[in-house]
Design a protein around this motif. Structure first.
Motif: not given
Length: 203
Positions: A177-178, A182-191, A196-199
């Protein structure tokens, strides 16, 4: 009012080729409710044999098959007997005799011009929620592979909360799930994720 995706599946108590049954009898199971235009018709006959041949696959997925049309119980019985006699195929699932069109009306399965049922399919989850529906024209037979694929995709979401990407098949990766903040979106990018919206996630 006709049922929509995400609605509670309308309850019914009906007569079938397996005796009386209620939708609530199958709570805790997945239900594949499908309607056909008429007994003793060519496309419908191939479909019923197709569903019968795949019956064990549905059963292993904790799913029950329920057929439906506005034909009488006697017509259903004679047709299923004929399929057995002519093609050697037993039909192991119940078929609803919806002669008053009550169930078909609830599920938006009536062809108003012809007066019979359309070729529709509903998948209902163990909590009684309509999760999937599809309609086919009278001259086009259903793809049972696609019904099974969709059922498995819904079960993946049910069990692991994963969505499925385009052309997904069992064994393929699911989609996480997306992020909801915003914080979780940046966490995903930083990982290290590309976007950020597709994993994806292996299953």
């Amino acid at each position: 009012m006709a049922v929509k995706l995400g609605d509670k599946a309308p309850e019914f108590v009906v007569n079938t080729t397996k005796g009386p049954l209620a939708l609530s009898d199958f709570r805790g199971k997945w239900i594949v409710l499908f309607s056909h235009p008429a007994d003793f018709t060519p496309v419908c006959t191939t479909e019923f044999m197709g569903f019968a041949e795949r019956y064990d696959e549905f059963k292993k997925l904790n799913a029950v098959l329920i057929g439906l049309s506005v034909d009488s119980l006697q017509s259903h019985i004679e047709w299923l007997k004929d399929i057995k006699e002519k093609f050697g195929v037993d039909i192991p699932f119940p078929v609803i005799a919806d002669i008053n069109k009550e169930v078909a009306s609830q599920y938006n399965l009536i062809d108003e011009k012809a007066g019979n049922t359309v070729r529709g399919v509903f998948i209902i989850d163990p909590n009684g929620i309509v999760r999937w529906m599809i309609y086919y024209p009278a001259e086009t037979g259903r793809n049972i592979n696609e019904i099974l694929r969709s059922l498995r995709a819904l079960q993946l979401n049910w069990d692991k909360k994963l969505a499925t990407p385009v052309n997904w098949n069992p064994g393929d990766r699911g989609i996480v799930p997306q992020p909801s903040t915003l914080e979780d979106a940046y966490k995903r990018i930083n990982s290290g994720e590309k976007v950020w919206y597709l994993k994806y996630q292996e299953v």
